[in-house]
Design an enzyme around this catalytic site. Sequence first.
Site, PDB file in Angstrom:
ATOM      1  N   CYS A 279       0.854  -1.179   0.000  1.00 45.96           N
ATOM      2  CA  CYS A 279       0.000   0.000   0.000  1.00 45.96           C
ATOM      3  C   CYS A 279       0.895   1.235   0.000  1.00 45.96           C
ATOM      4  CB  CYS A 279      -1.013  -0.007   1.151  1.00 45.96           C
ATOM      5  SG  CYS A 279      -0.330   0.142   2.786  1.00 45.96           S
TER       6      CYS A 279
ATOM      7  N   CYS B 233      -4.296  -0.468  -2.478  1.00 48.67           N
ATOM      8  CA  CYS B 233      -4.749   0.878  -2.821  1.00 48.67           C
ATOM      9  C   CYS B 233      -4.279   1.199  -4.234  1.00 48.67           C
ATOM     10  CB  CYS B 233      -4.223   1.913  -1.830  1.00 48.67           C
ATOM     11  SG  CYS B 233      -2.446   2.152  -1.880  1.00 48.67           S
TER      12      CYS B 233
ATOM     13  N   CYS C 132       3.707   0.541  -8.270  1.00 48.44           N
ATOM     14  CA  CYS C 132       4.435  -0.703  -8.055  1.00 48.44           C
ATOM     15  C   CYS C 132       5.367  -0.948  -9.234  1.00 48.44           C
ATOM     16  CB  CYS C 132       3.459  -1.862  -7.915  1.00 48.44           C
ATOM     17  SG  CYS C 132       4.254  -3.446  -7.589  1.00 48.44           S
TER      18      CYS C 132
END
Length: 135
Positions: free
Chosen positions: A8, A80, A87
């Site tokens: 997250c 999220c 990422c």
Amino acid sequence: MKRIYFLCTGNSCRSQMAEGFGRELLGNDWEVASAGVETHGLNNYAVKVMAEVGIDISGQYSKLIDVDYLNSCDLVVTLCGDARDKCPVTPATVKKLHWPLPDPAAVTGSESEKLVEFRKIRDQIKDLILTLKFE
């Protein structure tokens, strides 16, 4: 041993709770970790609501994404949109899931109102982990 990574934004509550449940529910066949695209420190409300269900995450700490660990995972779960969008790219062998959960730390109000939101997200995370299907 299989590896799962919960990600997250700040690795302060959602991914920390998921790591705690992952360690508890996935068994010894899984190495479980969490991280964030930033570090915001471990949220005290997350620690408190996890303790209410018998899981101690007080020894966990906020960590940045470890690209080597990420690339060696069997499953990466973003909790999220920020983590999903930021990422790093993973190999095709890494399965990805996205659970778009609201940030309970963003809730304003009294302590009891904040705890209600943290409990709601905690319970959603537990339910999602229990429904994971592994091939």
